[in-house]
Write a protein that holds these residues in place. Structure first.
Motif, PDB file in Angstrom:
ATOM      1  N   ALA A 138     -26.909 -18.492   0.294  1.00  0.00           N
ATOM      2  CA  ALA A 138     -27.817 -19.237  -0.319  1.00  0.00           C
ATOM      3  C   ALA A 138     -27.613 -20.817  -0.076  1.00  0.00           C
ATOM      4  N   LEU A 139     -26.144 -21.192  -0.277  1.00  0.00           N
ATOM      5  CA  LEU A 139     -25.901 -22.612  -0.118  1.00  0.00           C
ATOM      6  C   LEU A 139     -26.223 -23.100   1.239  1.00  0.00           C
ATOM      7  N   GLU A 140     -26.139 -22.180   2.325  1.00  0.00           N
ATOM      8  CA  GLU A 140     -26.441 -22.850   3.806  1.00  0.00           C
ATOM      9  C   GLU A 140     -27.959 -23.017   3.963  1.00  0.00           C
ATOM     10  N   TRP A 141     -28.732 -22.038   3.095  1.00  0.00           N
ATOM     11  CA  TRP A 141     -30.048 -22.277   3.312  1.00  0.00           C
ATOM     12  C   TRP A 141     -30.705 -23.489   2.550  1.00  0.00           C
ATOM     13  N   CYS A 142     -30.232 -23.708   1.494  1.00  0.00           N
ATOM     14  CA  CYS A 142     -30.620 -24.763   0.702  1.00  0.00           C
ATOM     15  C   CYS A 142     -30.399 -26.215   1.002  1.00  0.00           C
ATOM     16  N   ASP A 143     -31.189 -26.840   0.220  1.00  0.00           N
ATOM     17  CA  ASP A 143     -31.213 -28.554   0.454  1.00  0.00           C
ATOM     18  C   ASP A 143     -30.585 -29.124  -1.021  1.00  0.00           C
ATOM     19  N   VAL A 144     -30.805 -28.250  -2.110  1.00  0.00           N
ATOM     20  CA  VAL A 144     -30.486 -28.506  -3.439  1.00  0.00           C
ATOM     21  C   VAL A 144     -30.167 -27.104  -4.259  1.00  0.00           C
ATOM     22  N   ALA A 145     -28.982 -27.161  -4.823  1.00  0.00           N
ATOM     23  CA  ALA A 145     -28.529 -25.946  -5.588  1.00  0.00           C
ATOM     24  C   ALA A 145     -28.744 -26.388  -7.035  1.00  0.00           C
ATOM     25  N   ASN A 146     -29.245 -25.738  -7.632  1.00  0.00           N
ATOM     26  CA  ASN A 146     -29.391 -25.661  -9.257  1.00  0.00           C
ATOM     27  C   ASN A 146     -28.241 -24.644 -10.058  1.00  0.00           C
ATOM     28  N   MET A 147     -27.367 -24.718 -10.289  1.00  0.00           N
ATOM     29  CA  MET A 147     -26.289 -23.976 -11.065  1.00  0.00           C
ATOM     30  C   MET A 147     -26.529 -23.803 -12.531  1.00  0.00           C
ATOM     31  N   LEU A 148     -26.838 -22.202 -12.664  1.00  0.00           N
ATOM     32  CA  LEU A 148     -27.176 -22.095 -14.262  1.00  0.00           C
ATOM     33  C   LEU A 148     -25.906 -21.508 -14.786  1.00  0.00           C
ATOM     34  N   ARG A 149     -25.554 -21.723 -16.111  1.00  0.00           N
ATOM     35  CA  ARG A 149     -24.630 -20.946 -16.782  1.00  0.00           C
ATOM     36  C   ARG A 149     -25.031 -19.631 -17.057  1.00  0.00           C
ATOM     37  N   ILE A 150     -23.895 -18.792 -17.311  1.00  0.00           N
ATOM     38  CA  ILE A 150     -24.042 -17.331 -17.889  1.00  0.00           C
ATOM     39  C   ILE A 150     -24.387 -17.548 -19.403  1.00  0.00           C
ATOM     40  N   GLN A 151     -25.519 -16.934 -19.632  1.00  0.00           N
ATOM     41  CA  GLN A 151     -26.129 -16.934 -20.989  1.00  0.00           C
ATOM     42  C   GLN A 151     -25.518 -15.644 -21.947  1.00  0.00           C
ATOM     43  N   LEU A 152     -24.022 -15.617 -22.134  1.00  0.00           N
ATOM     44  CA  LEU A 152     -23.602 -14.605 -22.801  1.00  0.00           C
ATOM     45  C   LEU A 152     -24.126 -14.123 -24.036  1.00  0.00           C
ATOM     46  N   GLU A 153     -24.535 -15.261 -24.917  1.00  0.00           N
ATOM     47  CA  GLU A 153     -24.976 -15.065 -26.226  1.00  0.00           C
ATOM     48  C   GLU A 153     -26.184 -14.312 -26.126  1.00  0.00           C
ATOM     49  N   ARG A 154     -27.017 -14.147 -25.350  1.00  0.00           N
ATOM     50  CA  ARG A 154     -28.137 -13.556 -24.982  1.00  0.00           C
ATOM     51  C   ARG A 154     -28.160 -12.030 -24.365  1.00  0.00           C
ATOM     52  N   GLN A 155     -26.918 -11.792 -23.922  1.00  0.00           N
ATOM     53  CA  GLN A 155     -26.723 -10.612 -23.096  1.00  0.00           C
ATOM     54  C   GLN A 155     -26.264  -9.462 -24.174  1.00  0.00           C
ATOM     55  N   GLU A 156     -26.920  -8.307 -24.325  1.00  0.00           N
ATOM     56  CA  GLU A 156     -26.640  -7.207 -25.161  1.00  0.00           C
ATOM     57  C   GLU A 156     -25.904  -6.217 -24.492  1.00  0.00           C
ATOM     58  N   ILE A 157     -25.897  -6.124 -23.239  1.00  0.00           N
ATOM     59  CA  ILE A 157     -24.968  -5.397 -22.496  1.00  0.00           C
ATOM     60  C   ILE A 157     -24.296  -6.207 -21.409  1.00  0.00           C
ATOM     61  N   GLN A 158     -23.137  -5.388 -20.871  1.00  0.00           N
ATOM     62  CA  GLN A 158     -22.497  -6.350 -19.925  1.00  0.00           C
ATOM     63  C   GLN A 158     -23.019  -6.157 -18.511  1.00  0.00           C
ATOM     64  N   TYR A 159     -23.626  -7.231 -17.741  1.00  0.00           N
ATOM     65  CA  TYR A 159     -24.398  -7.013 -16.769  1.00  0.00           C
ATOM     66  C   TYR A 159     -23.537  -7.224 -15.494  1.00  0.00           C
ATOM     67  N   PHE A 160     -22.211  -7.488 -15.584  1.00  0.00           N
ATOM     68  CA  PHE A 160     -21.201  -7.468 -14.496  1.00  0.00           C
ATOM     69  C   PHE A 160     -19.903  -7.338 -14.835  1.00  0.00           C
TER      70      PHE A 160
END
Length: 181
Positions: A138-160
């Motif tokens: 993804a980084l090799e493909w892009c001109d710009v990377a927008n890094m998001l934080r993990i929204q743990l407070e909105r997760q009802e189950i473990q996604y990873f």
């Protein structure tokens, strides 16, 4: 054109490219206010503004309040045509990812999302967005990377499996940026 094509600014989805360019141009014109000794303009004098947030976000609240106080913003209006932008992280729980996608596409950018399958909405491909699960690719493909934080407070189950594993696969650091593809 000096007016938006919509009567409200609740979201990005209904804006045209010209609307977005007008917003960026207007914001850009307020840069001079930042350089003044008194960083205020009289545009909102005697007007009451109320913010209503249905989900607490101190960062967003303070950002809105500061912008209102100064009636200024620092949103840089660049030419996004042909730019490749990757949004990395918790796309499913982000409050801004979809708005960013709609806005970037209307400005002519190509958009990709990157993250674990469990944090990317199943409908995302229908929006004309590319999906990549390998951060390096993804980084090799892009001109710009927008890094998001993990929204743990909105997760009802473990996604990873663990934060450690997520960080190893999707964390951005100097070592990854400096390493050759």
């Amino acid at each position: 054109m000096n007016n938006l094509s919509v009567d409200h600014l609740i979201g990005i989805k209904d804006l045209t490219k010209q609307d977005i360019e007008l917003i960026l141009k207007t914001a850009d014109s307020f840069k001079q206010v930042i350089n003044r000794p008194i960083k205020k303009v009289p545009s909102l004098r005697d007007i009451t503004i109320a913010n209503l947030f249905f989900e607490n976000s101190t960062r967003t609240k303070l950002s809105f309040e500061l912008a209102e106080k100064r009636l200024s913003a620092e949103r840089h209006g660049d030419d996004f045509s042909g730019k490749k932008v990757v949004i990395v992280g918790d796309i499913s729980h982000s409050r801004v990812a979809l708005s960013n996608i709609f806005c970037l596409q209307k400005l002519g950018a190509e958009v990709m999302v990157c993250g674990p399958t469990t944090l990317i909405p199943k409908f995302i491909g229908e929006l004309g967005v590319k999906v990549e699960h390998n951060l390096r690719k993804a980084l090799e493909w892009c001109d710009v990377a927008n890094m998001l934080r993990i929204q743990l407070e909105r997760q009802e189950i473990q996604y990873f499996p663990s934060l450690r594993e997520y960080t190893m696969l999707y964390g951005l650091d100097k070592k990854l940026l400096d390493s050759p593809g």
